[in-house]
Design a protein around this motif. Structure first.
Motif, PDB file in Angstrom:
ATOM      1  N   TRP A 101       4.827   0.880   7.951  1.00  0.00           N
ATOM      2  CA  TRP A 101       4.873   1.990   7.001  1.00  0.00           C
ATOM      3  C   TRP A 101       6.284   2.542   6.999  1.00  0.00           C
ATOM      4  O   TRP A 101       6.821   2.891   8.054  1.00  0.00           O
ATOM      5  CB  TRP A 101       3.875   3.083   7.402  1.00  0.00           C
ATOM      6  CG  TRP A 101       2.462   2.679   7.162  1.00  0.00           C
ATOM      7  CD1 TRP A 101       1.586   2.182   8.076  1.00  0.00           C
ATOM      8  CD2 TRP A 101       1.771   2.709   5.913  1.00  0.00           C
ATOM      9  NE1 TRP A 101       0.381   1.907   7.477  1.00  0.00           N
ATOM     10  CE2 TRP A 101       0.463   2.224   6.150  1.00  0.00           C
ATOM     11  CE3 TRP A 101       2.112   3.097   4.630  1.00  0.00           C
ATOM     12  CZ2 TRP A 101      -0.492   2.129   5.141  1.00  0.00           C
ATOM     13  CZ3 TRP A 101       1.166   3.004   3.622  1.00  0.00           C
ATOM     14  CH2 TRP A 101      -0.119   2.516   3.889  1.00  0.00           C
ATOM     15  N   LYS A 155       1.502  10.984   4.342  1.00  0.00           N
ATOM     16  CA  LYS A 155       1.279  11.410   5.720  1.00  0.00           C
ATOM     17  C   LYS A 155       2.153  12.625   5.979  1.00  0.00           C
ATOM     18  O   LYS A 155       3.367  12.560   5.820  1.00  0.00           O
ATOM     19  CB  LYS A 155       1.637  10.272   6.677  1.00  0.00           C
ATOM     20  CG  LYS A 155       1.295  10.560   8.114  1.00  0.00           C
ATOM     21  CD  LYS A 155       1.541   9.336   8.970  1.00  0.00           C
ATOM     22  CE  LYS A 155       1.154   9.620  10.402  1.00  0.00           C
ATOM     23  NZ  LYS A 155       1.395   8.457  11.247  1.00  0.00           N
ATOM     24  N   THR A 159       5.529  10.710   1.429  1.00  0.00           N
ATOM     25  CA  THR A 159       5.062   9.432   0.904  1.00  0.00           C
ATOM     26  C   THR A 159       5.667   8.289   1.698  1.00  0.00           C
ATOM     27  O   THR A 159       6.869   8.260   1.952  1.00  0.00           O
ATOM     28  CB  THR A 159       5.439   9.283  -0.582  1.00  0.00           C
ATOM     29  OG1 THR A 159       4.854  10.367  -1.301  1.00  0.00           O
ATOM     30  CG2 THR A 159       4.950   7.964  -1.145  1.00  0.00           C
ATOM     31  N   PRO A 164      -5.164   4.466   6.654  1.00  0.00           N
ATOM     32  CA  PRO A 164      -5.339   5.275   5.448  1.00  0.00           C
ATOM     33  C   PRO A 164      -5.062   4.438   4.214  1.00  0.00           C
ATOM     34  O   PRO A 164      -4.198   3.573   4.221  1.00  0.00           O
ATOM     35  CB  PRO A 164      -4.285   6.368   5.595  1.00  0.00           C
ATOM     36  CG  PRO A 164      -3.936   6.382   7.029  1.00  0.00           C
ATOM     37  CD  PRO A 164      -4.156   4.988   7.545  1.00  0.00           C
ATOM     38  N   LYS A 165      -5.811   4.695   3.167  1.00  0.00           N
ATOM     39  CA  LYS A 165      -5.654   3.958   1.925  1.00  0.00           C
ATOM     40  C   LYS A 165      -5.522   4.927   0.769  1.00  0.00           C
ATOM     41  O   LYS A 165      -5.798   6.114   0.890  1.00  0.00           O
ATOM     42  CB  LYS A 165      -6.856   3.040   1.675  1.00  0.00           C
ATOM     43  CG  LYS A 165      -7.044   1.966   2.722  1.00  0.00           C
ATOM     44  CD  LYS A 165      -5.994   0.901   2.623  1.00  0.00           C
ATOM     45  CE  LYS A 165      -6.256  -0.203   3.619  1.00  0.00           C
ATOM     46  NZ  LYS A 165      -5.372  -1.304   3.498  1.00  0.00           N
ATOM     47  N   VAL A 166      -5.148   4.401  -0.356  1.00  0.00           N
ATOM     48  CA  VAL A 166      -4.984   5.167  -1.578  1.00  0.00           C
ATOM     49  C   VAL A 166      -5.770   4.457  -2.670  1.00  0.00           C
ATOM     50  O   VAL A 166      -5.749   3.230  -2.756  1.00  0.00           O
ATOM     51  CB  VAL A 166      -3.487   5.233  -1.975  1.00  0.00           C
ATOM     52  CG1 VAL A 166      -3.308   5.878  -3.326  1.00  0.00           C
ATOM     53  CG2 VAL A 166      -2.687   5.964  -0.908  1.00  0.00           C
ATOM     54  N   SER A 218      -5.370   9.946  -1.382  1.00  0.00           N
ATOM     55  CA  SER A 218      -5.301   9.295  -0.074  1.00  0.00           C
ATOM     56  C   SER A 218      -6.591   9.686   0.643  1.00  0.00           C
ATOM     57  O   SER A 218      -7.158  10.745   0.396  1.00  0.00           O
ATOM     58  CB  SER A 218      -4.063   9.736   0.704  1.00  0.00           C
ATOM     59  OG  SER A 218      -4.086  11.135   0.925  1.00  0.00           O
ATOM     60  N   GLU A 278       3.608   0.760   2.630  1.00  0.00           N
ATOM     61  CA  GLU A 278       3.370  -0.321   3.587  1.00  0.00           C
ATOM     62  C   GLU A 278       4.158  -1.547   3.121  1.00  0.00           C
ATOM     63  O   GLU A 278       4.024  -1.978   1.984  1.00  0.00           O
ATOM     64  CB  GLU A 278       1.882  -0.637   3.657  1.00  0.00           C
ATOM     65  CG  GLU A 278       1.537  -1.639   4.727  1.00  0.00           C
ATOM     66  CD  GLU A 278       0.048  -1.894   4.799  1.00  0.00           C
ATOM     67  OE1 GLU A 278      -0.472  -1.969   5.919  1.00  0.00           O
ATOM     68  OE2 GLU A 278      -0.595  -2.033   3.741  1.00  0.00           O
ATOM     69  N   ASN A 329       0.850  -1.187   0.000  1.00  0.00           N
ATOM     70  CA  ASN A 329       0.000   0.000   0.000  1.00  0.00           C
ATOM     71  C   ASN A 329       0.885   1.236   0.000  1.00  0.00           C
ATOM     72  O   ASN A 329       2.100   1.145   0.179  1.00  0.00           O
ATOM     73  CB  ASN A 329      -0.919  -0.005   1.222  1.00  0.00           C
ATOM     74  CG  ASN A 329      -2.172   0.826   1.016  1.00  0.00           C
ATOM     75  OD1 ASN A 329      -2.284   1.576   0.057  1.00  0.00           O
ATOM     76  ND2 ASN A 329      -3.107   0.697   1.932  1.00  0.00           N
ATOM     77  N   LYS A 330       0.247   2.378  -0.174  1.00  0.00           N
ATOM     78  CA  LYS A 330       0.955   3.649  -0.209  1.00  0.00           C
ATOM     79  C   LYS A 330       0.072   4.687   0.462  1.00  0.00           C
ATOM     80  O   LYS A 330      -1.155   4.630   0.358  1.00  0.00           O
ATOM     81  CB  LYS A 330       1.200   4.038  -1.667  1.00  0.00           C
ATOM     82  CG  LYS A 330       1.824   5.381  -1.883  1.00  0.00           C
ATOM     83  CD  LYS A 330       1.968   5.629  -3.375  1.00  0.00           C
ATOM     84  CE  LYS A 330       2.513   7.012  -3.672  1.00  0.00           C
ATOM     85  NZ  LYS A 330       2.684   7.207  -5.120  1.00  0.00           N
ATOM     86  N   ARG A 331       0.703   5.627   1.158  1.00  0.00           N
ATOM     87  CA  ARG A 331      -0.052   6.730   1.736  1.00  0.00           C
ATOM     88  C   ARG A 331       0.824   7.972   1.741  1.00  0.00           C
ATOM     89  O   ARG A 331       2.052   7.890   1.606  1.00  0.00           O
ATOM     90  CB  ARG A 331      -0.517   6.410   3.153  1.00  0.00           C
ATOM     91  CG  ARG A 331       0.608   6.374   4.179  1.00  0.00           C
ATOM     92  CD  ARG A 331       0.093   6.073   5.565  1.00  0.00           C
ATOM     93  NE  ARG A 331       1.185   6.028   6.532  1.00  0.00           N
ATOM     94  CZ  ARG A 331       1.055   5.613   7.773  1.00  0.00           C
ATOM     95  NH1 ARG A 331      -0.120   5.183   8.203  1.00  0.00           N
ATOM     96  NH2 ARG A 331       2.075   5.612   8.592  1.00  0.00           N
TER      97      ARG A 331
END
Length: 144
Positions: A45, A25, A29, A112-114, A103, A32, A21-23
């Motif tokens: 993360w 924050k 960037t 959190p998801k993308v 996001s 996961e 996954n990617k977020r």
């Protein structure tokens, strides 16, 4: 692809199994990471600078995002979530409409998801983040 070592401290090295996954924050960037030999619950993360030795995993993950349509459950207005930030924009497969990778601010303290959403959804639900994204991309002249 076999796992590659990543040093997360000066003494320990872990093997990456997959980027899942990617977020974004605080404007940074993060990816996961599923670690070899560790359970799904032990994913972490990691900022991109911690993943320099396994960039092929990151690039493969990014490539999969470009070809992946929006999936329900990864963040969706239908779930009561709201888009938090636009990560990137691309055209759909027909080249007729824009898709936005966003996001999500999610309810119920889910991670959190993308995901990708279409231009009509973002205009209807979160026009302010579209404006913010475009303002960041504009090169303003220096008026002295």
């Amino acid at each position: 692809m076999s796992g590659s070592p990543v040093s997360v401290s000066s003494q320990e090295e872990y093997m990456v199994e997959a980027i899942t996954n990617k977020r974004v924050k605080n404007g940074r960037t993060e990816y996961e990471v599923k670690w070899q030999g560790y359970s799904e619950n032990e994913k972490t993360w990691e900022p991109i600078e911690n993943l320099q030795s396994v960039m092929t995993y990151v690039l493969d993950f990014e490539s999969s995002l470009k070809n992946k349509p929006q999936e329900v459950g990864e963040g969706s207005y239908d779930d009561g979530d709201s888009a938090d930030e636009i990560i990137q924009i691309r055209k759909d497969n027909d080249g007729q409409n824009l898709l936005f990778q966003v996001s999500w601010k999610q309810k119920n303290n889910r991670l959190p998801k993308v995901s990708w959403i279409n231009q009509n959804s973002i205009k209807m639900h979160n026009p302010e983040i579209l404006i913010d994204y475009l303002l960041k991309k504009i090169k303003w002249p220096n008026n002295k």
